[in-house]
Design a protein around this motif. Structure first.
Motif, PDB file in Angstrom:
ATOM      1  N   SER A 214       0.840  -1.194   0.000  1.00 23.43           N
ATOM      2  CA  SER A 214       0.000   0.000   0.000  1.00 23.43           C
ATOM      3  C   SER A 214       0.872   1.240   0.000  1.00 23.43           C
ATOM      4  O   SER A 214       1.990   1.234   0.514  1.00 23.43           O
ATOM      5  CB  SER A 214      -0.906   0.035   1.237  1.00 23.43           C
ATOM      6  OG  SER A 214      -1.823  -1.038   1.242  1.00 23.43           O
ATOM      7  N   ARG A 215       0.335   2.312  -0.561  1.00 22.25           N
ATOM      8  CA  ARG A 215       0.990   3.622  -0.580  1.00 22.25           C
ATOM      9  C   ARG A 215       0.394   4.492   0.504  1.00 22.25           C
ATOM     10  O   ARG A 215      -0.820   4.547   0.674  1.00 22.25           O
ATOM     11  CB  ARG A 215       0.777   4.284  -1.947  1.00 22.25           C
ATOM     12  CG  ARG A 215       1.234   5.744  -2.021  1.00 22.25           C
ATOM     13  CD  ARG A 215       2.753   5.851  -2.048  1.00 22.25           C
ATOM     14  NE  ARG A 215       3.162   7.195  -2.464  1.00 22.25           N
ATOM     15  CZ  ARG A 215       3.528   8.164  -1.626  1.00 22.25           C
ATOM     16  NH1 ARG A 215       3.527   7.946  -0.319  1.00 22.25           N
ATOM     17  NH2 ARG A 215       3.906   9.339  -2.094  1.00 22.25           N
ATOM     18  N   ASN A 216       1.259   5.136   1.279  1.00 20.35           N
ATOM     19  CA  ASN A 216       0.837   6.106   2.291  1.00 20.35           C
ATOM     20  C   ASN A 216       1.325   7.483   1.873  1.00 20.35           C
ATOM     21  O   ASN A 216       2.493   7.640   1.512  1.00 20.35           O
ATOM     22  CB  ASN A 216       1.424   5.756   3.665  1.00 20.35           C
ATOM     23  CG  ASN A 216       0.782   4.531   4.253  1.00 20.35           C
ATOM     24  OD1 ASN A 216       0.788   3.479   3.640  1.00 20.35           O
ATOM     25  ND2 ASN A 216       0.222   4.660   5.439  1.00 20.35           N
ATOM     26  N   LEU A 217       0.451   8.483   1.950  1.00 18.46           N
ATOM     27  CA  LEU A 217       0.900   9.823   1.602  1.00 18.46           C
ATOM     28  C   LEU A 217       1.850  10.389   2.640  1.00 18.46           C
ATOM     29  O   LEU A 217       2.739  11.175   2.314  1.00 18.46           O
ATOM     30  CB  LEU A 217      -0.297  10.772   1.442  1.00 18.46           C
ATOM     31  CG  LEU A 217      -1.086  10.643   0.142  1.00 18.46           C
ATOM     32  CD1 LEU A 217      -2.069  11.800   0.019  1.00 18.46           C
ATOM     33  CD2 LEU A 217      -0.169  10.614  -1.075  1.00 18.46           C
ATOM     34  N   TYR A 218       1.673   9.999   3.898  1.00 21.16           N
ATOM     35  CA  TYR A 218       2.503  10.536   4.982  1.00 21.16           C
ATOM     36  C   TYR A 218       2.886   9.404   5.929  1.00 21.16           C
ATOM     37  O   TYR A 218       2.130   8.457   6.131  1.00 21.16           O
ATOM     38  CB  TYR A 218       1.748  11.610   5.777  1.00 21.16           C
ATOM     39  CG  TYR A 218       1.299  12.791   4.963  1.00 21.16           C
ATOM     40  CD1 TYR A 218       2.175  13.843   4.677  1.00 21.16           C
ATOM     41  CD2 TYR A 218       0.008  12.850   4.450  1.00 21.16           C
ATOM     42  CE1 TYR A 218       1.758  14.926   3.920  1.00 21.16           C
ATOM     43  CE2 TYR A 218      -0.410  13.930   3.690  1.00 21.16           C
ATOM     44  CZ  TYR A 218       0.468  14.963   3.427  1.00 21.16           C
ATOM     45  OH  TYR A 218       0.064  16.034   2.667  1.00 21.16           O
ATOM     46  N   SER A 219       4.040   9.527   6.543  1.00 23.98           N
ATOM     47  CA  SER A 219       4.409   8.594   7.601  1.00 23.98           C
ATOM     48  C   SER A 219       3.640   8.935   8.865  1.00 23.98           C
ATOM     49  O   SER A 219       3.037  10.003   8.989  1.00 23.98           O
ATOM     50  CB  SER A 219       5.910   8.678   7.881  1.00 23.98           C
ATOM     51  OG  SER A 219       6.228   9.883   8.549  1.00 23.98           O
ATOM     52  N   ASP A 220       3.663   8.007   9.816  1.00 27.13           N
ATOM     53  CA  ASP A 220       2.976   8.245  11.091  1.00 27.13           C
ATOM     54  C   ASP A 220       3.478   9.515  11.765  1.00 27.13           C
ATOM     55  O   ASP A 220       2.713  10.238  12.412  1.00 27.13           O
ATOM     56  CB  ASP A 220       3.186   7.053  12.036  1.00 27.13           C
ATOM     57  CG  ASP A 220       2.418   5.825  11.591  1.00 27.13           C
ATOM     58  OD1 ASP A 220       1.535   5.961  10.721  1.00 27.13           O
ATOM     59  OD2 ASP A 220       2.710   4.727  12.102  1.00 27.13           O
ATOM     60  N   TRP A 221       4.788   9.771  11.623  1.00 22.87           N
ATOM     61  CA  TRP A 221       5.340  10.942  12.310  1.00 22.87           C
ATOM     62  C   TRP A 221       4.702  12.234  11.824  1.00 22.87           C
ATOM     63  O   TRP A 221       4.459  13.156  12.596  1.00 22.87           O
ATOM     64  CB  TRP A 221       6.854  11.015  12.128  1.00 22.87           C
ATOM     65  CG  TRP A 221       7.445  12.225  12.777  1.00 22.87           C
ATOM     66  CD1 TRP A 221       7.662  12.418  14.117  1.00 22.87           C
ATOM     67  CD2 TRP A 221       7.853  13.435  12.137  1.00 22.87           C
ATOM     68  NE1 TRP A 221       8.194  13.667  14.344  1.00 22.87           N
ATOM     69  CE2 TRP A 221       8.315  14.316  13.139  1.00 22.87           C
ATOM     70  CE3 TRP A 221       7.885  13.850  10.813  1.00 22.87           C
ATOM     71  CZ2 TRP A 221       8.797  15.580  12.864  1.00 22.87           C
ATOM     72  CZ3 TRP A 221       8.370  15.118  10.521  1.00 22.87           C
ATOM     73  CH2 TRP A 221       8.812  15.972  11.542  1.00 22.87           C
ATOM     74  N   PHE A 222       4.410  12.329  10.532  1.00 23.65           N
ATOM     75  CA  PHE A 222       3.771  13.537  10.017  1.00 23.65           C
ATOM     76  C   PHE A 222       2.389  13.734  10.632  1.00 23.65           C
ATOM     77  O   PHE A 222       1.965  14.853  10.902  1.00 23.65           O
ATOM     78  CB  PHE A 222       3.668  13.476   8.497  1.00 23.65           C
ATOM     79  CG  PHE A 222       4.906  13.956   7.797  1.00 23.65           C
ATOM     80  CD1 PHE A 222       5.085  15.284   7.501  1.00 23.65           C
ATOM     81  CD2 PHE A 222       5.907  13.068   7.455  1.00 23.65           C
ATOM     82  CE1 PHE A 222       6.233  15.732   6.865  1.00 23.65           C
ATOM     83  CE2 PHE A 222       7.050  13.499   6.827  1.00 23.65           C
ATOM     84  CZ  PHE A 222       7.219  14.831   6.526  1.00 23.65           C
ATOM     85  N   SER A 223       1.661  12.636  10.848  1.00 25.30           N
ATOM     86  CA  SER A 223       0.339  12.747  11.455  1.00 25.30           C
ATOM     87  C   SER A 223       0.433  13.207  12.901  1.00 25.30           C
ATOM     88  O   SER A 223      -0.429  13.941  13.388  1.00 25.30           O
ATOM     89  CB  SER A 223      -0.388  11.397  11.373  1.00 25.30           C
ATOM     90  OG  SER A 223      -0.625  11.043  10.032  1.00 25.30           O
TER      91      SER A 223
END
Length: 424
Positions: A214-223
């Motif tokens: 899967s592709r994620n636009l942002y890593s968890d850290w950005f959230s």
């Protein structure tokens, strides 16, 4: 060792209590459950207790002494110890070792929980990871930053979902880094700039049984650090990276000490501008947020249920029934500011469900950890370019949510770039 017909001890922190009978029809005889509140409604403890051999509802598994858990295991003569949460992986392995029970070993559990052990093992096997160093003192961290330059990512060795992760952008950030609250060593890593991907699936005996990239636009850290949405979508099989991501997952699982029984895994990777796949980390449990939900829809298997059956020695009962669909989800994070408008519905094609949860007029202080969120959405993917479809959803959201006095958005250079720096 416990008798073969003894029950199973389950350490649970997930919302699965109401579904345990699907996977263990004889739960009234077979399951000794120590669980957080999870999906047990207040006041229903006694009713739920009648469903199991034993049920104890606790505030947190970490607060239950080892002696208590060992006492329960010996009292009921349990034959295996089961767990689902990140924090319980090592706990369950220690209990198995103390009781002489089969299941994931302490060496395997440690490799999947201790980031330094994990990445050292992967690097030795030829799997690319970020340059890193385990450190305890400020001088050791300074020495590492001299070698790698900024940014530098600092993590707890056993953290999950970017909890406790700090990104040092310069010497001022370095000087302001607080000491570890426990005095334990931490991990410093060089920043990896690239697109962020997951592979979620099932593994057994050092081999990948199924892996879904899967592709994620942002890593968890950005959230956590900003207000970036936690957004992910499954890749088409024909995507240029799909098979490469699956192959990297196979290499990672083969390199680490094997979990003998069937269990879920959640692998995070970066794809860099010079076309390298760099492993961030892997967990021997299902992904968080709505990962389990969307993969159950597409594979016909609940990762939590599959992991429990695998740990119980019943992995042969797990049957994949893929639908051929590709799904994704997004959890929209609260910003720092006052929420003035929130969409009631989502008109975008492919929307499976959209649930607004925020309170218009409420002052939010951003995200602390990966929840709570102000809206969530599940969507169906149909095109070859997953990223394009994700960005269409993000643009719709940005055009329709209204914040007043917003103070902590994702910096423009990362918000507008097609290549998002990712860290953790």
């Amino acid at each position: 060792m416990a008798a073969e017909q003894g029950p199973f001890l389950l350490l649970n922190t997930k919302d699965v209590v109401s579904r345990l009978h699907e996977w263990f029809p004889d739960a009234a005889r077979e399951l000794v459950v120590v669980t957080t509140r999870a999906d047990i409604p207040p006041g229903e403890d006694a009713a739920y207790a009648r469903r199991f051999r034993y049920l104890e509802v606790v505030d947190g598994i970490a607060g239950v002494p080892d002696d208590t858990l060992l006492g329960l295991a010996r009292r009921f003569g349990v034959r295996r110890v089961l767990s689902l949460g990140e924090r319980e992986v090592l706990r369950a392995a220690h209990l198995r070792a103390a009781l002489g029970l089969p299941g994931q070993s302490l060496a395997s559990a440690t490799a999947y929980r201790d980031k330094h052990v994990m990445k050292s093992t992967l690097a030795a096997a030829g799997v690319e990871v970020a340059p890193m160093r385990k450190f305890r003192t400020a001088d050791e961290l300074v020495e590492f930053t001299w070698k790698t330059g900024y940014p530098v990512v600092v993590k707890e060795l056993d953290s999950g979902a970017s909890n406790g992760t700090v990104v040092l952008m310069d010497e001022q950030d370095l000087a302001g880094l607080p000491a570890s609250p426990t005095g334990s060593p931490r991990l410093a890593e060089a920043w990896v700039e690239g697109d962020f991907y997951h592979v979620n699936g099932l593994m057994k005996g050092g081999e990948v049984v199924v892996g879904v990239p899967s592709r994620n636009l942002y890593s968890d850290w950005f959230s956590v650090a900003f207000d970036a949405p936690a957004m992910t979508g499954m890749l088409a099989d024909g995507h240029p990276l799909s098979e490469r991501l699956r192959d990297t997952a196979r290499q990672v699982v083969a390199a680490l000490p094997a979990a003998a029984d069937l269990c879920a895994f959640h692998l995070e990777l970066f794809h860099t501008a010079d076309d390298r796949l760099v492993v961030c980390e892997i967990a021997c449990r299902a992904g968080a947020a709505l990962v389990v939900d969307v993969h159950e829809e597409t594979l016909g298997v609940n990762f939590h249920g599959a992991s429990l059956l695998g740990q119980a020695g019943r992995g042969e009962q797990v049957e994949l029934r893929p639908s051929g669909e590709r799904l994704g989800f997004v959890r929209f994070s609260p910003a720092k500011g006052t929420l003035r408008a929130l969409p009631d519905t989502c008109p975008l094609p492919g929307t499976v469900s959209y649930r607004p949860r925020g309170e218009v007029g409420r002052v939010y202080d951003g995200l602390t950890g990966l929840g709570p969120h102000i809206a969530e959405m599940v969507f169906r993917l149909t095109g070859p370019d997953t990223e394009e479809e994700l960005r269409r959803i993000e643009e719709w959201w940005d055009d329709n949510v209204v914040w007043e006095d917003r103070t902590n958005p994702v910096p423009d250079r990362w918000k507008t770039s097609r290549r998002k720096p990712a860290d953790a």
